[in-house]
Enzyme design. Structure first.
Site, PDB file in Angstrom:
ATOM      1  N   TYR A  26       0.798  -1.233   0.000  1.00 17.99           N
ATOM      2  CA  TYR A  26       0.000   0.000   0.000  1.00 17.99           C
ATOM      3  C   TYR A  26       0.829   1.281   0.000  1.00 17.99           C
ATOM      4  O   TYR A  26       0.274   2.370  -0.037  1.00 17.99           O
ATOM      5  CB  TYR A  26      -0.930  -0.007   1.218  1.00 17.99           C
ATOM      6  CG  TYR A  26      -1.894  -1.181   1.214  1.00 17.99           C
ATOM      7  CD1 TYR A  26      -1.808  -2.187   2.167  1.00 17.99           C
ATOM      8  CD2 TYR A  26      -2.868  -1.306   0.229  1.00 17.99           C
ATOM      9  CE1 TYR A  26      -2.675  -3.279   2.162  1.00 17.99           C
ATOM     10  CE2 TYR A  26      -3.740  -2.389   0.206  1.00 17.99           C
ATOM     11  CZ  TYR A  26      -3.639  -3.369   1.171  1.00 17.99           C
ATOM     12  OH  TYR A  26      -4.497  -4.444   1.157  1.00 17.99           O
ATOM     13  N   HIS A 104      -9.198   1.204  -5.389  1.00 20.19           N
ATOM     14  CA  HIS A 104      -8.348   0.376  -4.528  1.00 20.19           C
ATOM     15  C   HIS A 104      -6.906   0.835  -4.738  1.00 20.19           C
ATOM     16  O   HIS A 104      -6.457   1.011  -5.889  1.00 20.19           O
ATOM     17  CB  HIS A 104      -8.479  -1.105  -4.874  1.00 20.19           C
ATOM     18  CG  HIS A 104      -9.831  -1.670  -4.563  1.00 20.19           C
ATOM     19  ND1 HIS A 104     -10.266  -1.898  -3.277  1.00 20.19           N
ATOM     20  CD2 HIS A 104     -10.864  -1.992  -5.377  1.00 20.19           C
ATOM     21  CE1 HIS A 104     -11.490  -2.374  -3.312  1.00 20.19           C
ATOM     22  NE2 HIS A 104     -11.888  -2.429  -4.562  1.00 20.19           N
TER      23      HIS A 104
HETATM   24  O1  LIG Z   1      -8.179  -3.054   2.848  1.00 20.12           O
HETATM   25  C1  LIG Z   1      -7.937  -3.307   1.666  1.00 20.12           C
HETATM   26  C2  LIG Z   1      -7.356  -2.275   0.775  1.00 20.12           C
HETATM   27  C3  LIG Z   1      -7.837  -2.347  -0.660  1.00 20.12           C
HETATM   28  O2  LIG Z   1      -9.181  -1.862  -0.732  1.00 20.12           O
HETATM   29  C4  LIG Z   1      -6.948  -1.422  -1.501  1.00 20.12           C
HETATM   30  O3  LIG Z   1      -7.158  -0.197  -1.400  1.00 20.12           O
HETATM   31  O4  LIG Z   1      -6.037  -1.930  -2.206  1.00 20.12           O
HETATM   32  C5  LIG Z   1      -7.814  -3.779  -1.174  1.00 20.12           C
HETATM   33  C6  LIG Z   1      -8.640  -4.722  -0.278  1.00 20.12           C
HETATM   34  O5  LIG Z   1      -8.627  -6.033  -0.798  1.00 20.12           O
HETATM   35  C7  LIG Z   1      -8.080  -4.698   1.121  1.00 20.12           C
HETATM   36  O6  LIG Z   1      -8.879  -5.526   2.002  1.00 20.12           O
END
Ligand SMILES: O=C1C[C@@](O)(C(=O)O)C[C@@H](O)[C@@H]1O
Length: 161
Positions: A26, A104
């Protein structure tokens, strides 16, 4: 001049941990960085960004209802893990009929199979993933274009400058 409209930027569970949560997936940007990026991008289109985060599914649903009550012109939603599980969030988005874009940070399609399906994506007119936090900027540009907001529209902040 007041903002031409408000977009709700909704972040779901564990996104409050951005910056320290799995940075290899992330990145190192924080939720505060996301919210500043959203406010700055929205302002370029004369829009205001109302940014909220909750770890609770029901609170996210209440925020979608609030967006409707406040006549928001769009929703940007990253529902985190609830994207993949919550029919209730899907139904709330469908119910309020506010143009929505799903975001995402990571490329969910390149990850575990349980992340490949999104209920919230089915209730949005567009979905994007894998751009890191820049995805929020891109989503706002797409949403603004969709609703006819024009870049360079002045708002109070710019008018005072
Ligand atoms: O909490 C998240 C972050 C997310 O939404 C993303 O921003 O990449 C992707 C999801 O699968 C994960 O559970």
């Amino acid at each position: 001049m007041a903002a031409a409209g408000t977009i709700y930027v909704l972040n779901g569970p564990n996104l409050n941990l951005l910056g320290t949560r799995e940075p290899e997936t992330y990145g190192h940007a924080t939720l505060a960085d996301v919210e500043k990026l959203c406010a700055d991008t929205a302002r370029q289109f004369g829009l205001a960004a109302d940014c909220r985060q909750s770890n609770r599914e029901g609170e996210l649903i209440d925020l979608i209802h609030e967006a409707h009550a406040k006549k928001a012109v769009g929703i940007i939603i990253n529902a985190g893990g609830y994207s993949h599980t919550s029919i209730a969030l899907h139904d709330a988005l469908v119910a309020v009929k506010i143009p929505a874009v799903e975001v995402h940070v990571s490329n969910i399609h390149a990850r575990e199979s349980f992340r490949h399906h999104s209920f919230t994506a089915k209730a949005a007119f567009a979905s994007l993933c894998g751009f890191g936090i820049d995805g929020y900027r891109l989503a706002i540009i797409g949403l603004a274009t969709k609703i006819g907001a024009k870049i360079g529209t002045k708002t109070d902040a710019k008018a005072k400058a």
